[in-house]
Design an enzyme around this catalytic site. Structure first.
Site, PDB file in Angstrom:
ATOM      1  N   TYR A 268      10.151  -7.822   5.418  1.00 37.88           N
ATOM      2  CA  TYR A 268      10.009  -6.367   5.360  1.00 37.88           C
ATOM      3  C   TYR A 268       8.942  -5.945   6.360  1.00 37.88           C
ATOM      4  O   TYR A 268       7.859  -6.523   6.399  1.00 37.88           O
ATOM      5  CB  TYR A 268       9.603  -5.932   3.954  1.00 37.88           C
ATOM      6  CG  TYR A 268       9.385  -4.439   3.789  1.00 37.88           C
ATOM      7  CD1 TYR A 268      10.456  -3.554   3.882  1.00 37.88           C
ATOM      8  CD2 TYR A 268       8.120  -3.930   3.539  1.00 37.88           C
ATOM      9  CE1 TYR A 268      10.262  -2.188   3.722  1.00 37.88           C
ATOM     10  CE2 TYR A 268       7.923  -2.554   3.373  1.00 37.88           C
ATOM     11  CZ  TYR A 268       9.006  -1.692   3.469  1.00 37.88           C
ATOM     12  OH  TYR A 268       8.807  -0.345   3.308  1.00 37.88           O
TER      13      TYR A 268
ATOM     14  N   LYS B 136      -2.851  -3.139   4.814  1.00 36.65           N
ATOM     15  CA  LYS B 136      -3.339  -3.569   3.500  1.00 36.65           C
ATOM     16  C   LYS B 136      -4.839  -3.898   3.512  1.00 36.65           C
ATOM     17  O   LYS B 136      -5.634  -2.984   3.538  1.00 36.65           O
ATOM     18  CB  LYS B 136      -2.441  -4.691   2.963  1.00 36.65           C
ATOM     19  CG  LYS B 136      -0.994  -4.146   2.836  1.00 36.65           C
ATOM     20  CD  LYS B 136      -0.021  -4.936   2.020  1.00 36.65           C
ATOM     21  CE  LYS B 136       1.237  -4.103   1.781  1.00 36.65           C
ATOM     22  NZ  LYS B 136       2.477  -4.626   2.337  1.00 36.65           N
TER      23      LYS B 136
ATOM     24  N   ASP C 204       4.076  -9.887  11.913  1.00 33.07           N
ATOM     25  CA  ASP C 204       3.730  -8.822  10.991  1.00 33.07           C
ATOM     26  C   ASP C 204       2.797  -9.414   9.940  1.00 33.07           C
ATOM     27  O   ASP C 204       3.240 -10.078   8.991  1.00 33.07           O
ATOM     28  CB  ASP C 204       4.999  -8.251  10.349  1.00 33.07           C
ATOM     29  CG  ASP C 204       4.687  -7.116   9.381  1.00 33.07           C
ATOM     30  OD1 ASP C 204       3.495  -6.961   9.022  1.00 33.07           O
ATOM     31  OD2 ASP C 204       5.620  -6.408   8.987  1.00 33.07           O
TER      32      ASP C 204
HETATM   33  C1  LIG Z   1       3.521  -3.655   3.117  1.00 36.62           C
HETATM   34  C2  LIG Z   1       4.123  -4.171   4.350  1.00 36.62           C
HETATM   35  C3  LIG Z   1       4.518  -3.319   5.397  1.00 36.62           C
HETATM   36  C4  LIG Z   1       4.494  -1.823   5.262  1.00 36.62           C
HETATM   37  O1  LIG Z   1       3.220  -1.335   5.106  1.00 36.62           O
HETATM   38  P1  LIG Z   1       3.049   0.146   4.469  1.00 36.62           P
HETATM   39  O2  LIG Z   1       1.584   0.379   4.548  1.00 36.62           O
HETATM   40  O3  LIG Z   1       3.599   0.051   3.088  1.00 36.62           O
HETATM   41  O4  LIG Z   1       3.835   1.090   5.312  1.00 36.62           O
HETATM   42  C5  LIG Z   1       4.962  -3.880   6.567  1.00 36.62           C
HETATM   43  N1  LIG Z   1       5.033  -5.207   6.726  1.00 36.62           N
HETATM   44  C6  LIG Z   1       4.682  -6.059   5.738  1.00 36.62           C
HETATM   45  C7  LIG Z   1       4.756  -7.530   5.976  1.00 36.62           C
HETATM   46  C8  LIG Z   1       4.233  -5.565   4.522  1.00 36.62           C
HETATM   47  O5  LIG Z   1       3.931  -6.411   3.539  1.00 36.62           O
END
Ligand SMILES: *Cc1c(COP(=O)(O)O)cnc(C)c1O
Length: 444
Positions: A158, A281, A253
């Site tokens: 994701y 995060k 990511d």
């Molecule tokens: C949470 C997450 C996102 C999205 O971040 P948001 O702050 O919710 O938009 C993108 N990539 C990864 C791997 C994530 O865990």
């Protein structure tokens, strides 16, 4: 309910949830599904969500007065638990000087220097407000830099909810069992090639066919968004080699793994350096802040130096920067990584033992402070194997744990994020609650 786990009876009374239920019904009238982000609705575990009143250290308190040991940590940011005094003090101090300027501050410069010092691949960095924005932006930069269009991503990973990245995505898409999102034009995802995670041969074959058109390979170097799934030995190294050979960029990511698996993220821990990295995060200390960065020559395609446009009214917001800097300072001064590794490894062993004693087949994946219990007897290394897990059993486990004062992610396809605010006794209490919960599952 009494959440002193040492005195929790084998069959605790059902949780009080009257106020959460009432708020959820009111919320559904005015907010789609009653929530501002889909997984919060508890749809895949049933029963309706909890409404939270406050958090303190390792605890989450709901509006009905229940207290839980929090294994979610706001989906990752809160590696020191709730309302960390150093972070709160930094936010309060910054707020007293104004909430937003839309102009540069010294703190942004210092923060960028700190991120660059921390994360191996990052030579220049741009701040944004969410992980979605960070991932969307590093894709745009990769396409702008290479002049190529196609993008390889992996099933069950994701990268936020931007159009191009919503193909076969993990997290809420996996939780709700959606094939993909409506409202995303096929033309947009046509350039997104989605491959099975950990399948280097599939990547190689795709590059053989269309290597000249591929701008980048983007992935979670350790996946959290189909539950915790680790890269197979050689997978990340192989991607590094193939992308370099074809002149494509490697994009990590690390919104979830950054500052969690090590101070320098998965790339430091696993020793593979991408070209660009998305962070979120933890880096925002619980405020809306994220970042993308990487090689200076690549980042210099971003406006106003170069032609790739990316902007934000609240980017580098002074409150969020203050929270992020306080968080990073805490991580340098009191690194939680060894403690969290030890406790998480111990917990994983206790979970396996508890499940085995009850005769419940599980696969427990973990690394650092990320952990998932899959209800399957098969190893979980990609999206199809993650889906062999019985999500209805997970739902029963989730509620049994909640009744025992442990708040797990309300989805089989999300990792638990453990915080350094959890004491060794708390970890033992979680293992004890799990032993009882596994036994209950076996009874039916
Ligand atoms: C949470 C997450 C996102 C999205 O971040 P948001 O702050 O919710 O938009 C993108 N990539 C990864 C791997 C994530 O865990």
């Amino acid at each position: 309910m009494s959440t002193d786990l040492s005195t929790t009876p084998m069959r605790p009374p059902t949780l009080r949830r009257d106020r959460s239920r009432l708020l959820f019904s009111e919320a559904q009238a005015v907010i789609p599904g009653g929530v501002n982000s889909p997984v919060r609705a508890f749809k895949s575990v049933g029963g309706g969500p909890l409404f939270i009143e406050r958090g303190q250290n390792q605890y989450l308190f709901d509006v009905d007065g229940n207290r839980y040991l929090d294994m979610v940590g706001s989906w990752g940011p809160l590696i020191f638990g709730h309302a960390d005094p150093a972070v709160i003090a930094a936010i309060t101090d910054a707020a007293s000087r104004g909430t937003s300027f839309g102009a540069s501050t010294e703190a942004e410069v210092r923060f960028a220097e700190e991120i660059i010092a921390a994360v191996p691949s990052v030579e220049k960095v741009r701040l944004v407000s969410s992980g979605t924005e960070a991932a969307m932006s590093f894709i745009r930069v990769a396409r702008g830099f290479t002049g190529r269009t196609k993008l390889i991503k992996f099933e069950g990973n994701y990268h936020g909810h931007s159009d191009a990245l919503l193909a076969k995505a993990g997290s809420g898409i996996a939780t709700l069992g959606l094939p993909d999102s409506a409202g995303v034009p096929a033309q947009v995802t046509a350039a997104t090639l989605t491959l099975p995670y950990n399948d280097l041969a599939a990547v190689e074959a795709t590059f053989v066919k269309e290597g000249d058109d591929i701008a980048a390979v983007a992935l979670e170097p350790v996946v959290g968004n189909m539950g915790c799934v680790l890269p197979a030995p050689g997978f990340l190294e192989g991607l590094r080699e193939i992308t370099t050979r074809y002149g494509a960029l490697l994009l990590f990511d690390e919104v979830m793994t950054g500052f969690r698996l090590a101070y320098g993220g998965a790339q430091e821990r696993l020793g593979v350096t991408p070209d660009l990295t998305a962070m979120g995060k933890i880096i925002g200390g619980g405020l809306p802040l994220a970042a993308y960065g990487g090689r200076a020559d690549i980042m210099d395609v971003v406006a106003p130096v170069g032609p790739v446009y990316q902007a934000g009214t609240l980017s580098g917001n002074p409150l969020a920067v203050a929270a992020g800097r306080a968080m990073l300072r805490r991580l340098r001064e009191a690194p939680p990584y060894v403690y969290l590794d030890e406790q998480t490894t111990l917990l994983a062993r206790r979970l396996r033992e508890g499940a085995a004693a009850a005769g419940v087949p599980v696969t427990v994946n973990h690394i650092g402070s990320m952990l998932t219990v899959f209800f399957t007897d098969q190893p979980v290394f990609d999206y199809p194997s993650a889906k062999t897990s019985d999500a209805t059993v997970y739902a029963r486990f989730f509620w049994a744990m909640l009744e025992r004062g442990v708040y797990l992610p309300p989805s089989q396809f999300e990792a638990a994020f453990l915080s350094a605010a959890l004491t060794p006794d708390d970890f033992e209490a979680v293992a004890a609650a799990a032993r009882e919960s596994f036994a209950l599952l076996a009874e039916r």
